[in-house]
Design a protein around this motif. Structure first.
Motif, PDB file in Angstrom:
ATOM      1  N   GLY B  62      58.484  31.954  37.974  1.00  0.00           N
ATOM      2  CA  GLY B  62      57.788  30.903  38.704  1.00  0.00           C
ATOM      3  C   GLY B  62      56.287  30.912  38.531  1.00  0.00           C
ATOM      4  O   GLY B  62      55.585  30.132  39.168  1.00  0.00           O
ATOM      5  N   GLU B  63      55.800  31.781  37.662  1.00  0.00           N
ATOM      6  CA  GLU B  63      54.360  31.851  37.427  1.00  0.00           C
ATOM      7  C   GLU B  63      53.998  31.149  36.134  1.00  0.00           C
ATOM      8  O   GLU B  63      54.773  31.151  35.173  1.00  0.00           O
ATOM      9  CB  GLU B  63      53.933  33.320  37.271  1.00  0.00           C
ATOM     10  N   ASP B  64      52.802  30.610  36.079  1.00  0.00           N
ATOM     11  CA  ASP B  64      52.282  30.145  34.802  1.00  0.00           C
ATOM     12  C   ASP B  64      51.400  31.234  34.221  1.00  0.00           C
ATOM     13  O   ASP B  64      51.043  32.192  34.900  1.00  0.00           O
ATOM     14  CB  ASP B  64      51.500  28.843  34.989  1.00  0.00           C
ATOM     15  N   LEU B  65      51.041  31.054  32.952  1.00  0.00           N
ATOM     16  CA  LEU B  65      50.346  32.133  32.252  1.00  0.00           C
ATOM     17  C   LEU B  65      48.988  32.450  32.866  1.00  0.00           C
ATOM     18  O   LEU B  65      48.670  33.616  33.122  1.00  0.00           O
ATOM     19  CB  LEU B  65      50.196  31.774  30.773  1.00  0.00           C
ATOM     20  N   LEU B  66      48.200  31.426  33.091  1.00  0.00           N
ATOM     21  CA  LEU B  66      46.867  31.670  33.649  1.00  0.00           C
ATOM     22  C   LEU B  66      46.961  32.316  35.028  1.00  0.00           C
ATOM     23  O   LEU B  66      46.212  33.243  35.343  1.00  0.00           O
ATOM     24  CB  LEU B  66      46.072  30.369  33.744  1.00  0.00           C
ATOM     25  N   GLU B  67      47.877  31.799  35.832  1.00  0.00           N
ATOM     26  CA  GLU B  67      48.122  32.397  37.148  1.00  0.00           C
ATOM     27  C   GLU B  67      48.387  33.890  37.035  1.00  0.00           C
ATOM     28  O   GLU B  67      47.823  34.704  37.782  1.00  0.00           O
ATOM     29  CB  GLU B  67      49.398  31.800  37.759  1.00  0.00           C
ATOM     30  N   ALA B  68      49.275  34.207  36.125  1.00  0.00           N
ATOM     31  CA  ALA B  68      49.652  35.612  35.965  1.00  0.00           C
ATOM     32  C   ALA B  68      48.451  36.443  35.529  1.00  0.00           C
ATOM     33  O   ALA B  68      48.233  37.556  36.013  1.00  0.00           O
ATOM     34  CB  ALA B  68      50.779  35.735  34.949  1.00  0.00           C
ATOM     35  N   ALA B  69      47.655  35.881  34.634  1.00  0.00           N
ATOM     36  CA  ALA B  69      46.485  36.609  34.157  1.00  0.00           C
ATOM     37  C   ALA B  69      45.507  36.866  35.304  1.00  0.00           C
ATOM     38  O   ALA B  69      44.980  37.969  35.458  1.00  0.00           O
ATOM     39  CB  ALA B  69      45.797  35.828  33.033  1.00  0.00           C
ATOM     40  N   VAL B  70      45.295  35.842  36.109  1.00  0.00           N
ATOM     41  CA  VAL B  70      44.398  35.998  37.249  1.00  0.00           C
ATOM     42  C   VAL B  70      44.944  37.050  38.218  1.00  0.00           C
ATOM     43  O   VAL B  70      44.209  37.922  38.692  1.00  0.00           O
ATOM     44  CB  VAL B  70      44.222  34.645  37.978  1.00  0.00           C
ATOM     45  N   ALA B  74      43.138  40.575  39.087  1.00  0.00           N
ATOM     46  CA  ALA B  74      42.746  40.830  40.470  1.00  0.00           C
ATOM     47  C   ALA B  74      43.360  42.139  40.958  1.00  0.00           C
ATOM     48  O   ALA B  74      42.685  42.976  41.569  1.00  0.00           O
ATOM     49  CB  ALA B  74      43.181  39.670  41.358  1.00  0.00           C
ATOM     50  N   GLU B  75      44.622  42.331  40.655  1.00  0.00           N
ATOM     51  CA  GLU B  75      45.305  43.556  41.094  1.00  0.00           C
ATOM     52  C   GLU B  75      44.640  44.802  40.517  1.00  0.00           C
ATOM     53  O   GLU B  75      44.459  45.793  41.211  1.00  0.00           O
ATOM     54  CB  GLU B  75      46.772  43.539  40.627  1.00  0.00           C
ATOM     55  N   GLU B  76      44.282  44.724  39.268  1.00  0.00           N
ATOM     56  CA  GLU B  76      43.824  45.944  38.606  1.00  0.00           C
ATOM     57  C   GLU B  76      42.331  46.203  38.754  1.00  0.00           C
ATOM     58  O   GLU B  76      41.843  47.252  38.378  1.00  0.00           O
ATOM     59  CB  GLU B  76      44.230  45.916  37.131  1.00  0.00           C
ATOM     60  N   THR B  77      41.610  45.220  39.265  1.00  0.00           N
ATOM     61  CA  THR B  77      40.183  45.452  39.477  1.00  0.00           C
ATOM     62  C   THR B  77      39.838  45.470  40.956  1.00  0.00           C
ATOM     63  O   THR B  77      38.738  45.861  41.324  1.00  0.00           O
ATOM     64  CB  THR B  77      39.327  44.340  38.831  1.00  0.00           C
ATOM     65  N   GLY B  78      40.753  44.998  41.782  1.00  0.00           N
ATOM     66  CA  GLY B  78      40.461  44.909  43.191  1.00  0.00           C
ATOM     67  C   GLY B  78      39.486  43.796  43.515  1.00  0.00           C
ATOM     68  O   GLY B  78      38.890  43.777  44.592  1.00  0.00           O
ATOM     69  N   VAL B  79      39.325  42.865  42.607  1.00  0.00           N
ATOM     70  CA  VAL B  79      38.396  41.762  42.833  1.00  0.00           C
ATOM     71  C   VAL B  79      39.162  40.508  43.244  1.00  0.00           C
ATOM     72  O   VAL B  79      40.124  40.107  42.589  1.00  0.00           O
ATOM     73  CB  VAL B  79      37.583  41.478  41.551  1.00  0.00           C
ATOM     74  N   GLU B  80      38.720  39.923  44.338  1.00  0.00           N
ATOM     75  CA  GLU B  80      39.408  38.740  44.863  1.00  0.00           C
ATOM     76  C   GLU B  80      39.234  37.531  43.964  1.00  0.00           C
ATOM     77  O   GLU B  80      40.156  37.064  43.316  1.00  0.00           O
ATOM     78  CB  GLU B  80      38.853  38.396  46.254  1.00  0.00           C
ATOM     79  N   HIS B  81      38.007  37.031  43.956  1.00  0.00           N
ATOM     80  CA  HIS B  81      37.755  35.813  43.189  1.00  0.00           C
ATOM     81  C   HIS B  81      37.008  36.148  41.924  1.00  0.00           C
ATOM     82  O   HIS B  81      35.844  36.536  41.944  1.00  0.00           O
ATOM     83  CB  HIS B  81      36.964  34.813  44.036  1.00  0.00           C
ATOM     84  N   LEU B  82      37.696  35.959  40.819  1.00  0.00           N
ATOM     85  CA  LEU B  82      37.110  36.308  39.532  1.00  0.00           C
ATOM     86  C   LEU B  82      36.010  35.340  39.159  1.00  0.00           C
ATOM     87  O   LEU B  82      36.181  34.134  39.233  1.00  0.00           O
ATOM     88  CB  LEU B  82      38.190  36.268  38.462  1.00  0.00           C
TER      89      LEU B  82
END
Lengths: 249, 249
Positions: B62-70, B74-82
């Motif tokens: 159910g994810e699109d590619l860009l969504e997944a990348a974001v 976010a998960e791996e950097t702990g940053v909310e809004h890139l």
DNA sequence: GGCACTTATCGTCATGTTGACAATAATGCT
DNA sequence: AGCATTATTGTCAACATGACGATAAGTGCC
């Protein structure tokens, strides 16, 4: 098919990763009668039965993307050795682009001289060239992919020697110019184009022979310069410097 | 997850299509201290445990590619809004790039101002910036992906206003020039760069304020011109015309 | 304040590239 | 031969680029 060895590696806490069907689609572009054309097939199965779509199909186990694209294109056109330049365009999905479920597609772009496609009256999917300007509604999100492909082709002509991919091995400056005019949808001054094309280092190489039989003065034949030719290993990454910019309004 | 409705549609003669695990990887680039840096994580699990790799992970249903990348970033950097500009780079595989089996990966490119990554001492994968020039061996085929990403970034600076994606909202010409110098790995004449950057229509817009406190004469602040700014819907497709070509030796 | 130092910005000039278009060359056709 | 047609070479002004001089406007030091 292999049931994959993922689970042996994944810690208990990690669920097995989602798997998606992956297709390759090919936007094959050529120039016919001064117009940009795209290769489309008529779908024989649902969904979108009867609609036009880009040629393509599922990637098989053990295949790479380019391989799959070449295979699908060969299957659907009946052409053994594809002419021209094939490169990856980009990936689309997987969400919401196929009514059957999530499918990821990796679109490819083929820039090729006009080649005949199998017009079998068989039950095979019918492939044929269509002028890009008059393409009717397409299946899936193929209209968007086609748009992106045409835009990519336009900019490829600016920055790379790939305009020549639309011509055969040997071509005249006028033929090359016709490619630029068709892809960009503009008219170019023959004299300035001639100067630019022949003057750009690393682009063209004179064959030494001339055309004959046409109307008007015979033209010199050219081919891609060695630096601009694709080599066995990698496709050409050669760059046109300075670029051959399309006129911006 | 859904068990998909393929088989309902596929005629008997067609086997169910192969399915592949699909990952997204992100090449996040930034400029720190005049050097191009890339965001890498240290792998905590096999394969390649202990090696550096690009941040990324599996695409979920159910994810699109860009969504997944974001999400992964976010998960791996702990940053909310890139911050910055994210776009798709290209797809790699699925054959022979992961010892566990065929995995298709869709690489993405983030051009961003320097932002701090979570340096948790937790058991999470440790993300950090590394100068591109000194990146050690990477896991999987990530070295190749990084190469492609850097090459793409270089050419983005030539033909698009995305150099500004490395800066904040407002920046000086000198800061922008530092970006170009870091990405291209060349020195640029400050006077000519200033003329070109400010003189290219549709690129920059003067804010009206000046910097203060630094050494030397205060500099005027600029931001992207409205035509060059990414809009809500699509990322910027804006083009720099004429382009800002990097010097070719 | 005055001076050295630093960075920003404007100008100049020779050179290269581009767009518009004139002129000439080499064919086929009648 | 004369005309139509296409190819190719030139010319010229406008513009873009690279190299670099000159000036502007701050900071730091005395």
């Amino acid at each position: 098919m292999t049931i994959s060895a993922y689970d042996e590696y994944m810690p208990e806490s990690h669920p097995a990763p989602e798997r998606f069907p992956v297709t390759v689609d090919v936007v094959a572009l050529t120039v016919r009668d001064g117009e940009l054309n795209v290769l489309l097939i008529t779908r024989l199965i649902e969904p979108f039965r009867g609609k036009l779509a880009l040629p393509g199909g599922f990637v098989l186990a053990g295949e790479d993307l380019l391989e799959a694209a070449v295979r699908e294109l060969a299957e659907e056109t009946g052409v053994e050795h594809l002419p021209g330049h094939l490169e990856q365009l980009g990936s689309y999905g997987p969400k919401g682009r196929d009514p059957r479920g999530d499918v990821l597609t990796v679109a490819h772009l083929l820039l090729a001289p006009d080649f005949p496609v199998l017009s079998a009256g068989s039950d095979a999917e019918q492939a044929a060239w269509y002028p890009v300007a008059e393409v009717p509604e397409l299946a899936f999100d193929h209209a968007r992919i086609l748009d992106d492909a045409v835009e990519r082709a336009k900019s490829k002509l600016e920055y790379s020697p790939l305009g020549a991919a639309f011509c055969g091995d040997e071509f005249t400056i006028a033929q090359l110019r016709a490619v630029y005019e068709a892809v960009w949808g503009t008219r170019l001054d023959p004299r300035n184009f001639h100067r630019k094309a022949t003057g750009t280092p690393g682009f063209l190489e004179e064959v030494g022979r001339m055309t004959a039989g046409d109307a008007g003065r015979p033209a010199a034949l050219f081919r891609l310069a060695p630096e601009a030719r694709p080599t066995a290993g990698h496709p050409t990454r050669a760059v046109l410097n300075p670029p051959l910019m399309r006129p911006r309004e």
